[in-house]
Each structure stands twice: as structure tokens, then as C-alpha cells.
Scaffold this active site. Structure first.
Site, PDB file in Angstrom:
ATOM      1  N   ASP A  93      12.276   0.767   1.925  1.00  0.00           N
ATOM      2  CA  ASP A  93      11.330   0.327   2.954  1.00  0.00           C
ATOM      3  C   ASP A  93      10.248   1.391   3.102  1.00  0.00           C
ATOM      4  O   ASP A  93      10.337   2.485   2.546  1.00  0.00           O
ATOM      5  CB  ASP A  93      12.041   0.020   4.267  1.00  0.00           C
ATOM      6  CG  ASP A  93      12.723   1.232   4.880  1.00  0.00           C
ATOM      7  OD1 ASP A  93      12.439   2.357   4.456  1.00  0.00           O
ATOM      8  OD2 ASP A  93      13.542   1.046   5.789  1.00  0.00           O
ATOM      9  N   PHE A  97       8.973   1.521  10.217  1.00  0.00           N
ATOM     10  CA  PHE A  97       9.819   1.200  11.371  1.00  0.00           C
ATOM     11  C   PHE A  97      10.436   2.468  11.949  1.00  0.00           C
ATOM     12  O   PHE A  97      10.495   2.653  13.170  1.00  0.00           O
ATOM     13  CB  PHE A  97      10.915   0.211  10.973  1.00  0.00           C
ATOM     14  CG  PHE A  97      11.851  -0.138  12.104  1.00  0.00           C
ATOM     15  CD1 PHE A  97      11.481  -1.049  13.071  1.00  0.00           C
ATOM     16  CD2 PHE A  97      13.090   0.468  12.211  1.00  0.00           C
ATOM     17  CE1 PHE A  97      12.329  -1.368  14.123  1.00  0.00           C
ATOM     18  CE2 PHE A  97      13.950   0.163  13.249  1.00  0.00           C
ATOM     19  CZ  PHE A  97      13.565  -0.758  14.205  1.00  0.00           C
ATOM     20  N   ASP A 147       3.440  -0.272   7.277  1.00  0.00           N
ATOM     21  CA  ASP A 147       3.009  -1.188   8.333  1.00  0.00           C
ATOM     22  C   ASP A 147       3.438  -0.650   9.679  1.00  0.00           C
ATOM     23  O   ASP A 147       4.233   0.278   9.771  1.00  0.00           O
ATOM     24  CB  ASP A 147       3.614  -2.577   8.117  1.00  0.00           C
ATOM     25  CG  ASP A 147       5.123  -2.598   8.338  1.00  0.00           C
ATOM     26  OD1 ASP A 147       5.788  -1.601   7.964  1.00  0.00           O
ATOM     27  OD2 ASP A 147       5.656  -3.579   8.875  1.00  0.00           O
ATOM     28  N   GLN A 190       3.274  -9.657   9.681  1.00  0.00           N
ATOM     29  CA  GLN A 190       3.482  -9.287  11.078  1.00  0.00           C
ATOM     30  C   GLN A 190       2.820 -10.335  11.975  1.00  0.00           C
ATOM     31  O   GLN A 190       2.445 -11.399  11.506  1.00  0.00           O
ATOM     32  CB  GLN A 190       2.938  -7.882  11.337  1.00  0.00           C
ATOM     33  CG  GLN A 190       3.729  -6.764  10.664  1.00  0.00           C
ATOM     34  CD  GLN A 190       5.097  -6.514  11.313  1.00  0.00           C
ATOM     35  OE1 GLN A 190       5.474  -7.152  12.318  1.00  0.00           O
ATOM     36  NE2 GLN A 190       5.859  -5.581  10.748  1.00  0.00           N
ATOM     37  N   GLY A 217       8.986  -7.324  11.911  1.00  0.00           N
ATOM     38  CA  GLY A 217       8.747  -7.461  13.342  1.00  0.00           C
ATOM     39  C   GLY A 217       9.640  -8.456  14.031  1.00  0.00           C
ATOM     40  O   GLY A 217       9.339  -8.893  15.149  1.00  0.00           O
ATOM     41  N   ASP A 267      18.567  -7.546   4.862  1.00  0.00           N
ATOM     42  CA  ASP A 267      19.242  -6.247   4.942  1.00  0.00           C
ATOM     43  C   ASP A 267      19.518  -5.930   6.402  1.00  0.00           C
ATOM     44  O   ASP A 267      18.825  -6.426   7.299  1.00  0.00           O
ATOM     45  CB  ASP A 267      18.367  -5.134   4.357  1.00  0.00           C
ATOM     46  CG  ASP A 267      17.348  -4.626   5.379  1.00  0.00           C
ATOM     47  OD1 ASP A 267      17.591  -3.570   5.985  1.00  0.00           O
ATOM     48  OD2 ASP A 267      16.323  -5.309   5.598  1.00  0.00           O
ATOM     49  N   CYS A 305      41.061 -12.965   3.419  1.00  0.00           N
ATOM     50  CA  CYS A 305      40.170 -12.108   2.631  1.00  0.00           C
ATOM     51  C   CYS A 305      40.950 -11.422   1.518  1.00  0.00           C
ATOM     52  O   CYS A 305      42.089 -10.994   1.716  1.00  0.00           O
ATOM     53  CB  CYS A 305      39.526 -11.061   3.544  1.00  0.00           C
ATOM     54  SG  CYS A 305      38.425  -9.907   2.693  1.00  0.00           S
ATOM     55  N   CYS A 307      39.659  -8.660  -0.175  1.00  0.00           N
ATOM     56  CA  CYS A 307      39.045  -7.367  -0.449  1.00  0.00           C
ATOM     57  C   CYS A 307      40.115  -6.282  -0.540  1.00  0.00           C
ATOM     58  O   CYS A 307      41.278  -6.486  -0.178  1.00  0.00           O
ATOM     59  CB  CYS A 307      38.009  -7.005   0.625  1.00  0.00           C
ATOM     60  SG  CYS A 307      38.699  -6.363   2.175  1.00  0.00           S
ATOM     61  N   CYS A 310      42.005  -5.583   2.792  1.00  0.00           N
ATOM     62  CA  CYS A 310      42.935  -6.623   3.238  1.00  0.00           C
ATOM     63  C   CYS A 310      44.124  -6.785   2.290  1.00  0.00           C
ATOM     64  O   CYS A 310      45.199  -7.208   2.711  1.00  0.00           O
ATOM     65  CB  CYS A 310      42.187  -7.942   3.409  1.00  0.00           C
ATOM     66  SG  CYS A 310      40.977  -7.907   4.756  1.00  0.00           S
ATOM     67  N   HIS A 336      35.426  -3.573   4.091  1.00  0.00           N
ATOM     68  CA  HIS A 336      35.708  -4.968   4.440  1.00  0.00           C
ATOM     69  C   HIS A 336      34.459  -5.680   4.956  1.00  0.00           C
ATOM     70  O   HIS A 336      34.171  -6.816   4.549  1.00  0.00           O
ATOM     71  CB  HIS A 336      36.818  -5.056   5.488  1.00  0.00           C
ATOM     72  CG  HIS A 336      36.947  -6.429   6.056  1.00  0.00           C
ATOM     73  ND1 HIS A 336      37.630  -7.451   5.415  1.00  0.00           N
ATOM     74  CD2 HIS A 336      36.432  -6.985   7.189  1.00  0.00           C
ATOM     75  CE1 HIS A 336      37.535  -8.559   6.124  1.00  0.00           C
ATOM     76  NE2 HIS A 336      36.822  -8.305   7.206  1.00  0.00           N
TER      77      HIS A 336
END
Length: 378
Positions: A93, A97, A147, A190, A217, A267, A305, A307, A310, A336
Site C-alpha cells: 500500500d 492511510f 492518497d 476516493q 476510504g 485485505d 475445519c 487446518c 484444528c 486458523h
């Protein structure tokens, strides 16, 4: 262009998009969730573990890497991919921000932003040109234009002036971008919560024919129904054959609804942040494993699950680790949660293939939130 978006199909039931994003470091199946590796690492996770859970792309942060260790050091190391031993795609990014949310005594001018480091208090300056210099040195596959993310709420006049300046900054970013052959520069739409400003911003960005477009935003304190409304009148103005990225959004309901509204990339720090507090996402909803009622619960965190966490550990053990401040407990809950969201996006992609994403959404909402109402997700 450094990246190319391939539209595979559109869900007949929902309008959601199934696609592939081709980058210099691999192809990404979309819609996709990107784990956040703020400081060139996804907190507590190794690159090998991220690959085990099929993380296709991760995000790193320009602001933090600019402050520490410095983009010059990352460049000397061969770029982010080499520095952190990650050979799959990376997105950075712009740092905008963080400049506005973490820094003290910031001052915004047409030239850029002067601010004080949240680490040292040192006075620093980032301009569109500097943001490009940093990101060119970091070497991510996808980089973001510098930005301003306007606060919410804010007066419309302020949002209008901010959005217009962000557009001027974008044109400076394009001019300063030194690696368009292997780094795709995305612009950021934006405009706050104002339809006319959002539509104008989107149209201006599209005229520049960028490799991809982000919607920024949002998820800044507004109700989710407002976020969805903004998306509903913003994404139709973005090109069909370019990727669309909704920044900073990662709750399960928002990932599904965002896909329905035409978003390809997401994200958020949510899964890793709440994991460190012992809060986990399961097929039956959120579960706070640090709670006392799990002290003698010898079942998996989520029986549905498969994973690593788990398959191998119980709720009682996880609670013990977290209560004892053992790092391994944070690693297991983080693993997890990331696995859960990445698996969720696999299910979203499959539902799009089968033209049943609205049905999948309703089934998921009932199991996870106990209600079809969006308010249940807040």
C-alpha cells in the site's frame, strides 16, 4: 502491463466475478483475501505456513518499511521477495492511510505530507514521488498510488478537496513510477460517502487506463450498509477487464458481500489482530477460546475445519497457551483465522462457478451470524 486480469465468468445469480490475476510472481485466483504482512512478515506466520494454507498474495506496508528498516536496505537485499523469502505476489500500500492514522502533527499540502514518525518523533515527508521511490525500491508486484483517506465523518467540501488532490497526486505517481514493466500501479477511488464524488473519482481514474483500481476510504467507521451502498454505485464505473481491490475489509460477511458487488481483492488485519486476543472464526461463528468455559473442552477449535490447528490441538490447550501468554497459542489461532478466510474465499469462488453465491451467502450468514440480517454482522 505488469499485471493482467482475466475474467473467467460472472455468477448468474449474484453478478460476482471469477477471475485470474497474472503477475510477475504468479497467478492469483480471484476473488481473493490477502493476509497483511505489515513489516515484511505476517505476524507469527512463516512463509512456509502461508503457502500451506494457500495464501496466494500478501500485503506489506510502505509507511512501516520506510521507517524501519528503510527501503534502501530492502532494495540492497534484492527487494521484498528476497528480503522476506516469499516468491509469490506481493502488494504494497502507499503508506497514506498510516501517515494519516498513526502520525502526529501531520501537515497536508499540495506537495505532500509532513509528519512525525510514531516510532521516533522524527520529522519526515512523503510526497507522491517519494511514495513511488519507496515502492519501486521494495519491488512489490502491485503498488498503490499515494492518497489521502478522508476521515469519517467529514464535511463534503473537505472530502471534495481531498479527492481532487488525491487525483492530482495520482498523476504525479504515474509520472514518477520507474518500473511500470514489472510493477502495476493501482489508483484509489476516493470520495467519502458521497455518490457524485465517488462516481467522478472513478471516471477520472478510468480515463488514465491503469492496470487496476482500488476503492479506498471505506471501513473507516461507517455502517456496513453504507459501505455496501457506496460499492454498489462505484464498481459499475470501473472497467470489467481490470482488477478491483477493496482496501482494509476482512470480516466474513463483507468479503462475501463485497464479491457480490464486484470486488476481486480484499485485505485486512482483522484475522491476525483478533487471533492475538484469543478470538477465532469458526464454521459456527466467532469463538473466544480464552473464555473460562473452554478450560476442559478437549474438542478441536472448529470440528468442521481441517487446518493444522484444528487437526492437532484442542480448545483447552489453546486456552491454556493464550492465558499463559505463550507465543505458540497466538501462532495457532492466527493460523486458523487466516486459513478460515482463505478457505472461505475458495468457497466463494466455487459458488460463483456454480452460479449460487446468493444461496451460499444466506447459508453462511445463518451458520455464522444466526441471521440473514446484515446488522447481525456488526
Amino acid at each position: 502491463m505488469a499485471v493482467r486480469y482475466e475474467l473467467i465468468k460472472t455468477c448468474k445469480q449474484s453478478g460476482a466475478r471469477l477471475g485470474r490475476l497474472h503477475t510477475p510472481h504468479g497467478t492469483i485466483e480471484t476473488p481473493i483475501f490477502m493476509p497483511v504482512g505489515t513489516q515484511a512478515t505476517v505476524k507469527t506466520m512463516s512463509p512456509e505456513e502461508l503457502k500451506e494454507m494457500n495464501a496466494q498474495i500478501i500485503l506489506s506496508n510502505t509507511y512501516h518499511l520506510f521507517l524501519r528498516p528503510g527501503h534502501d536496505i530492502v532494495k540492497e537485499a534484492g527487494g521484498l521477495h528476497s528480503f522476506m523469502n516469499w516468491d509469490r505476489p506481493i502488494l504494497t500500500d502507499s503508506g497514506g492511510f498510516q501517515v494519516f492514522s498513526l502520525s502526529q502533527l501531520r501537515n497536508i499540502t499540495e506537495e505532500g505530507v509532513t509528519f512525525r514518525s510514531h516510532l521516533s518523533g522524527e520529522k519526515l515527508f512523503i510526497s507522491p514521488e517519494k511514495a513511488m521511490e519507496i515502492q519501486n525500491a521494495l519491488g512489490a508486484d502491485i503498488i498503490m498510488a499515494f492518497d489521502e483517506c478522508p476521515p469519517h465523518p467529514a464535511e463534503k467540501a473537505y472530502v471534495k478537496a481531498s479527492t481532487e488532490r488525491t487525483y492530482r497526486w495520482l498523476k504525479r505517481c504515474i509520472k514518477a513510477h520507474a518500473r511500470p514493466h514489472d510493477q502495476a500501479l493501482f489508483g484509489i477511488v476516493q470520495g467519502g460517502m458521497h455518490q457524485d464524488l465517488r462516481e467522478e473519482s472513478a471516471k477520472q481514474l478510468v480515463e488514465l487506463d491503469l492496470p487496476g483500481y482500488a476503492v479506498g476510504g471505506l471501513s473507516v467507521g461507517e455502517p456496513k450498509e453504507v459501505m455496501y451502498e457506496v460499492l454498489s454505485y462505484t464498481t459499475p464505473h470501473l472497467p470489467v477487464h481490470k482488477p478491483r481491490y477493496l482496501m482494509g475489509v476482512g470480516s466474513p460477511d463483507a468479503l462475501i458481500q463485497g464479491a457480490i458487488l464486484g470486488i476481486d481483492m480484499f485485505d485486512c488485519v482483522l484475522p491476525t489482530r483478533i487471533a492475538r486476543n484469543g478470538t477465532t472464526m469458526t464454521s459456527q461463528g466467532r469463538l473466544v477460546v480464552r473464555n473460562a468455559k473452554f478450560a476442559r473442552d478437549y474438542t478441536p477449535l472448529d470440528p468442521a475445519c481441517d487446518c493444522y490447528t484444528c487437526r492437532n490441538y484442542t480448545r483447552a490447550y489453546l486456552r491454556h497457551l493464550i492465558k499463559a501468554d505463550e507465543t505458540f497459542g497466538l501462532r495457532l489461532t492466527t493460523y486458523h483465522n487466516l486459513y478460515f478466510l482463505l478457505k472461505l474465499m475458495e468457497q466463494v469462488r466455487q459458488a460463483i462457478r456454480e452460479d449460487r453465491l446468493l444461496d451460499f451467502r444466506d447459508e453462511f450468514m445463518m451458520k455464522y451470524y444466526g441471521s440473514l440480517s446484515p446488522n447481525a454482522a456488526f
